[in-house]
Design an enzyme around this catalytic site. Sequence first.
Site, PDB file in Angstrom:
ATOM      1  N   TYR A  72       0.736  -1.182  -0.040  1.00 36.90           N
ATOM      2  CA  TYR A  72      -0.015   0.090  -0.015  1.00 36.90           C
ATOM      3  C   TYR A  72       0.901   1.179   0.065  1.00 36.90           C
ATOM      4  O   TYR A  72       0.347   2.530  -0.318  1.00 36.90           O
ATOM      5  CB  TYR A  72      -0.846  -0.003   1.434  1.00 36.90           C
ATOM      6  CG  TYR A  72      -2.099  -0.872   1.364  1.00 36.90           C
ATOM      7  CD1 TYR A  72      -2.611  -1.476   0.165  1.00 36.90           C
ATOM      8  CD2 TYR A  72      -3.030  -0.693   2.451  1.00 36.90           C
ATOM      9  CE1 TYR A  72      -3.696  -2.267   0.060  1.00 36.90           C
ATOM     10  CE2 TYR A  72      -4.103  -1.652   2.503  1.00 36.90           C
ATOM     11  CZ  TYR A  72      -4.634  -2.246   1.252  1.00 36.90           C
ATOM     12  OH  TYR A  72      -5.709  -3.039   1.173  1.00 36.90           O
ATOM     13  N   GLY A  73       2.098   1.131   0.536  1.00 37.18           N
ATOM     14  CA  GLY A  73       3.009   2.315   0.694  1.00 37.18           C
ATOM     15  C   GLY A  73       3.305   3.104  -0.428  1.00 37.18           C
ATOM     16  O   GLY A  73       3.501   4.420  -0.335  1.00 37.18           O
ATOM     17  N   CYS A 123      -2.584  -1.582   9.894  1.00 34.38           N
ATOM     18  CA  CYS A 123      -1.904  -0.930   8.741  1.00 34.38           C
ATOM     19  C   CYS A 123      -1.687   0.514   9.135  1.00 34.38           C
ATOM     20  O   CYS A 123      -2.794   1.248   9.162  1.00 34.38           O
ATOM     21  CB  CYS A 123      -2.627  -1.316   7.289  1.00 34.38           C
ATOM     22  SG  CYS A 123      -1.606  -0.509   6.226  1.00 34.38           S
ATOM     23  N   ASN A 124      -0.465   1.022   9.420  1.00 32.57           N
ATOM     24  CA  ASN A 124      -0.333   2.373   9.502  1.00 32.57           C
ATOM     25  C   ASN A 124      -0.706   3.266   8.178  1.00 32.57           C
ATOM     26  O   ASN A 124      -1.259   4.304   8.424  1.00 32.57           O
ATOM     27  CB  ASN A 124       1.003   2.825   9.900  1.00 32.57           C
ATOM     28  CG  ASN A 124       1.416   2.146  11.328  1.00 32.57           C
ATOM     29  OD1 ASN A 124       1.420   2.917  12.189  1.00 32.57           O
ATOM     30  ND2 ASN A 124       1.796   0.915  11.069  1.00 32.57           N
ATOM     31  N   THR A 125      -0.469   2.671   7.046  1.00 36.94           N
ATOM     32  CA  THR A 125      -0.622   3.400   5.657  1.00 36.94           C
ATOM     33  C   THR A 125      -1.999   3.441   5.520  1.00 36.94           C
ATOM     34  O   THR A 125      -2.602   4.452   4.968  1.00 36.94           O
ATOM     35  CB  THR A 125      -0.001   2.546   4.759  1.00 36.94           C
ATOM     36  OG1 THR A 125       1.396   2.244   4.893  1.00 36.94           O
ATOM     37  CG2 THR A 125       0.174   3.438   3.233  1.00 36.94           C
ATOM     38  N   GLU A 149       6.812 -10.108   2.949  1.00 33.92           N
ATOM     39  CA  GLU A 149       5.836 -10.758   2.058  1.00 33.92           C
ATOM     40  C   GLU A 149       6.455 -12.051   1.604  1.00 33.92           C
ATOM     41  O   GLU A 149       5.726 -12.917   1.495  1.00 33.92           O
ATOM     42  CB  GLU A 149       5.078 -10.055   1.102  1.00 33.92           C
ATOM     43  CG  GLU A 149       4.495  -8.741   1.625  1.00 33.92           C
ATOM     44  CD  GLU A 149       2.955  -9.225   2.405  1.00 33.92           C
ATOM     45  OE1 GLU A 149       2.399 -10.286   1.662  1.00 33.92           O
ATOM     46  OE2 GLU A 149       2.430  -8.667   3.251  1.00 33.92           O
ATOM     47  N   THR A 159       3.295  -2.038  10.128  1.00 37.52           N
ATOM     48  CA  THR A 159       3.110  -3.454  11.111  1.00 37.52           C
ATOM     49  C   THR A 159       3.937  -4.688  10.227  1.00 37.52           C
ATOM     50  O   THR A 159       3.857  -5.470  11.137  1.00 37.52           O
ATOM     51  CB  THR A 159       1.568  -3.581  10.866  1.00 37.52           C
ATOM     52  OG1 THR A 159       1.148  -3.747   9.470  1.00 37.52           O
ATOM     53  CG2 THR A 159       0.668  -2.785  11.750  1.00 37.52           C
TER      54      THR A 159
END
Length: 268
Positions: A44-45, A75-77, A153, A186
């Site tokens: 996502y970043g 998720c922070n993003t 991942e 995370t």
Amino acid sequence: MATASVTIGVFDSGVGGLSVLRHIRNTLPTARLLYVADSAHVPYGDKSPHYIEQRSVKLTRFMVEQGADAIVIACNTATAAAAATLRQQFTLPIIGMEPAVKPAVAATRSGVVGVLATIGTLESARFAALLERYAGNVKIVTQGCPGLVEQVEAGDLHGIYTRELIERYSAPLLEKGADTLILGCTHYPFLARLIREVAGDNVTLVDTGAAVARHLQHRLLTELPANSSGGDSSASFFTSGEPEQASHIMSLLWGHPVEAIKLPSAYA
Ligand code: DGL
């Protein structure tokens, strides 16, 4: 009398949110847990906030349909991009997470805190507001970490290239005097051992997983008191990507065999 139970839906761009899920499992041992890895869309970043927002709405809708009583954006993003929208569109408790600036500012002795996070998180208005609120006189130095999420991942938590990336990203923060590093994504707690090896034992690593689990428990106790202690202790794992590959990496990180289920195509 039927036992009331609670179902918690947890999602992330991929497997990083499992670092939060393990704290949730420890804090709420009987809860029914649903975990969704948006593996077909990771990372996502480097995606636009709009894209992440759309994915977050879809995944939340799926978990609500599966019976979720509360959602954790692990998720922070995605929290930076979508928490506000999710709270507008859904009425259940939505728990987000953000880099642990407040505890890190309290922990530093050198007066310099480093933040490792995705570019999306570091460029967000939410992160700017967090610094404004909690940094005070402490100097905050930030570092985007492209590529690190991909290493997690792939299950490569200890390899040479993963170490190289960590050396590259932590060096500028350490050179500027940081004695406290915030793991602002995370996925990074899964790299904590390697980060510690690179940064040294004198550096404090801070992440938010445990605090998020405690906050979730508090919200359940105040908003769903009747069901907050019930549940069947089960955990189901979903992915928008390849189930076989996801099962392999999730089993490794979760520490128990996981059979990931493919998300229905409407949500994938
Ligand atoms: N694990 C995520 C976070 O906490 C997202 C990482 C990514 O997909 O770029 O930010």
